[in-house]
Write a protein that holds these residues in place. Sequence first.
Motif, PDB file in Angstrom:
ATOM      1  N   LEU A  97       0.827  -1.207   0.000  1.00  0.00           N
ATOM      2  CA  LEU A  97       0.000   0.000   0.000  1.00  0.00           C
ATOM      3  C   LEU A  97       0.864   1.261   0.000  1.00  0.00           C
ATOM      4  CD1 LEU A  97      -2.811  -1.032   2.524  1.00  0.00           C
ATOM      5  CD2 LEU A  97      -2.901  -1.022   0.020  1.00  0.00           C
ATOM      6  N   ALA A  98       1.936   1.248   0.780  1.00  0.00           N
ATOM      7  CA  ALA A  98       2.832   2.404   0.803  1.00  0.00           C
ATOM      8  C   ALA A  98       3.533   2.577  -0.535  1.00  0.00           C
ATOM      9  CB  ALA A  98       3.866   2.242   1.921  1.00  0.00           C
ATOM     10  N   GLY A  99       3.940   1.456  -1.155  1.00  0.00           N
ATOM     11  CA  GLY A  99       4.579   1.548  -2.466  1.00  0.00           C
ATOM     12  C   GLY A  99       3.653   2.144  -3.505  1.00  0.00           C
ATOM     13  N   LEU A 100       2.373   1.748  -3.474  1.00  0.00           N
ATOM     14  CA  LEU A 100       1.394   2.317  -4.406  1.00  0.00           C
ATOM     15  C   LEU A 100       1.177   3.800  -4.129  1.00  0.00           C
ATOM     16  CD1 LEU A 100      -1.242  -0.573  -4.430  1.00  0.00           C
ATOM     17  CD2 LEU A 100       0.282   0.069  -6.300  1.00  0.00           C
ATOM     18  N   ALA A 101       1.141   4.174  -2.848  1.00  0.00           N
ATOM     19  CA  ALA A 101       0.899   5.573  -2.500  1.00  0.00           C
ATOM     20  C   ALA A 101       2.056   6.461  -2.945  1.00  0.00           C
ATOM     21  CB  ALA A 101       0.685   5.701  -0.994  1.00  0.00           C
ATOM     22  N   PHE A 102       3.291   5.966  -2.814  1.00  0.00           N
ATOM     23  CA  PHE A 102       4.461   6.786  -3.133  1.00  0.00           C
ATOM     24  C   PHE A 102       4.770   6.806  -4.632  1.00  0.00           C
ATOM     25  CE2 PHE A 102       5.211   6.930   1.336  1.00  0.00           C
ATOM     26  CZ  PHE A 102       6.058   8.010   1.540  1.00  0.00           C
ATOM     27  N   PHE A 185       8.619  -0.448  -7.412  1.00  0.00           N
ATOM     28  CA  PHE A 185       7.675   0.412  -8.132  1.00  0.00           C
ATOM     29  C   PHE A 185       8.389   1.497  -8.931  1.00  0.00           C
ATOM     30  CE2 PHE A 185       4.332  -1.117  -5.114  1.00  0.00           C
ATOM     31  CZ  PHE A 185       3.474  -1.601  -6.086  1.00  0.00           C
ATOM     32  N   ASN A 186       9.557   1.914  -8.506  1.00  0.00           N
ATOM     33  CA  ASN A 186      10.312   2.899  -9.291  1.00  0.00           C
ATOM     34  C   ASN A 186      10.785   2.323 -10.622  1.00  0.00           C
ATOM     35  OD1 ASN A 186      10.071   5.053  -7.530  1.00  0.00           O
ATOM     36  ND2 ASN A 186      11.935   4.545  -6.398  1.00  0.00           N
ATOM     37  N   ARG A 187      10.983   0.998 -10.676  1.00  0.00           N
ATOM     38  CA  ARG A 187      11.453   0.351 -11.899  1.00  0.00           C
ATOM     39  C   ARG A 187      10.307  -0.257 -12.712  1.00  0.00           C
ATOM     40  NH1 ARG A 187      15.915  -3.846 -10.151  1.00  0.00           N
ATOM     41  NH2 ARG A 187      15.863  -4.178 -12.400  1.00  0.00           N
ATOM     42  N   LEU A 188       9.090  -0.203 -12.182  1.00  0.00           N
ATOM     43  CA  LEU A 188       7.959  -0.829 -12.863  1.00  0.00           C
ATOM     44  C   LEU A 188       7.518   0.019 -14.049  1.00  0.00           C
ATOM     45  CD1 LEU A 188       6.185  -3.377 -12.402  1.00  0.00           C
ATOM     46  CD2 LEU A 188       4.535  -1.878 -11.283  1.00  0.00           C
ATOM     47  N   ASP A 189       7.399  -0.626 -15.203  1.00  0.00           N
ATOM     48  CA  ASP A 189       6.998   0.058 -16.428  1.00  0.00           C
ATOM     49  C   ASP A 189       5.486   0.304 -16.397  1.00  0.00           C
ATOM     50  OD1 ASP A 189       6.641   1.080 -18.934  1.00  0.00           O
ATOM     51  OD2 ASP A 189       7.674  -0.541 -19.992  1.00  0.00           O
ATOM     52  N   ILE A 211      -0.196  -5.734 -12.168  1.00  0.00           N
ATOM     53  CA  ILE A 211       0.848  -5.347 -11.215  1.00  0.00           C
ATOM     54  C   ILE A 211       1.205  -6.493 -10.274  1.00  0.00           C
ATOM     55  CG2 ILE A 211       1.444  -3.753  -9.358  1.00  0.00           C
ATOM     56  CD1 ILE A 211      -0.319  -1.687 -10.645  1.00  0.00           C
ATOM     57  N   LEU A 212       0.182  -7.123  -9.698  1.00  0.00           N
ATOM     58  CA  LEU A 212       0.439  -8.155  -8.694  1.00  0.00           C
ATOM     59  C   LEU A 212       1.299  -9.305  -9.212  1.00  0.00           C
ATOM     60  CD1 LEU A 212      -0.064  -8.875  -5.770  1.00  0.00           C
ATOM     61  CD2 LEU A 212      -2.172 -10.030  -6.461  1.00  0.00           C
ATOM     62  N   PRO A 213       1.031  -9.860 -10.394  1.00  0.00           N
ATOM     63  CA  PRO A 213       1.931 -10.924 -10.876  1.00  0.00           C
ATOM     64  C   PRO A 213       3.365 -10.458 -11.100  1.00  0.00           C
ATOM     65  CG  PRO A 213      -0.154 -10.958 -12.074  1.00  0.00           C
ATOM     66  CD  PRO A 213      -0.138  -9.692 -11.280  1.00  0.00           C
ATOM     67  N   MET A 214       3.541  -9.184 -11.448  1.00  0.00           N
ATOM     68  CA  MET A 214       4.889  -8.679 -11.691  1.00  0.00           C
ATOM     69  C   MET A 214       5.677  -8.483 -10.402  1.00  0.00           C
ATOM     70  SD  MET A 214       3.970  -5.932 -14.697  1.00  0.00           S
ATOM     71  CE  MET A 214       5.652  -5.388 -14.906  1.00  0.00           C
ATOM     72  N   ILE A 215       4.993  -8.121  -9.322  1.00  0.00           N
ATOM     73  CA  ILE A 215       5.696  -7.859  -8.066  1.00  0.00           C
ATOM     74  C   ILE A 215       5.641  -9.055  -7.120  1.00  0.00           C
ATOM     75  CG2 ILE A 215       5.183  -5.402  -8.253  1.00  0.00           C
ATOM     76  CD1 ILE A 215       3.090  -5.759  -6.055  1.00  0.00           C
ATOM     77  N   ALA A 216       4.973 -10.136  -7.516  1.00  0.00           N
ATOM     78  CA  ALA A 216       4.798 -11.291  -6.621  1.00  0.00           C
ATOM     79  C   ALA A 216       6.115 -11.852  -6.090  1.00  0.00           C
ATOM     80  CB  ALA A 216       4.003 -12.384  -7.333  1.00  0.00           C
TER      81      ALA A 216
END
Length: 300
Positions: A97-102, A185-189, A211-216
């Motif tokens: 949640l914090a990663g999504l917020a930032f 999240f900074n590197r997520l396209d 998003i979820l499968p990519m960060i799993a």
Amino acid sequence: MAANPVPRHERRPRSFYALALFFALFVVFLYGPVVTILTLSFQGPSGGLTFPMNGLSLYWFERLWSGGGTVDIGAAFRRSLALGLTVLVLTVVISVLAGLAFRKRFRGSAALFYVAVASLIVPSIVVSLGIALEFRIVDDVLRPALASLGLADARGNSLGLFTSGLGAHLSWTLPFGLLIMFAVFNRLDKSYEEAARDLGATSWQSFRFVILPMIAPFLIGIALFGFTLSWDEIARSSQTMGSTNTLPLELAALTTTVTTPEIYALGTTVTAVSFTVIFGTLAAFLALQRRRRTRLPKAG
């Protein structure tokens, strides 16, 4: 016919063997104590705390798990396991949640970030004392008022496993989870999410299926951090657990009172759980990768 000699330019330099020897000594220094404790925990009833071993049996493990030893390992084990799993879940959820917020800048984001990771700098024992003091102040201020309303016992204590203890452990695990998620999240396209939105996906569907499968895989790493850091934590637990002890605290207390291999059996148990979680997490990660490969469309 004689074998061809290795060309001079392909031979390993002497520095390679020196570094290899240094690394081998480092591994022995790192894991030697673990092997020693594991070995001495399998002694017979007349075993001592040093070599040579006296017998070979599971006597001290049976003594621990039957409740005949100095420590009620069953209760301490359940407390540590429940707390570790709770910390695991909360660390993963709050970090995501914090990663999504930032991902979007907002006023005060920099200050909030530094506050969130500040507990990594402050000594653990100071954090433990501060949290314990905070809960005692809350008891002194709020508990009498709640007691007057019939909502609490005026003689109670808020220090406990899932109050101050949980907060102390989260102050240790959350900074690691936050730093990992911020980097991810900074590197997520973002083009993947935009493509999902163009195809009509909602915000929740974009998160769940894109998003979820990519960060799993990174969530598995955060979960591993959360559980193992909580499972082995002593300093931040020392002042915040109230009247209950976790397994590491019981182990620390035994170091000054127990003179039998019972302490080694307890140390082996704690280590075994840690390694089980680590290798179980790695197995889950490999299984997730294998599943993703099988679901990819084949070329041609």
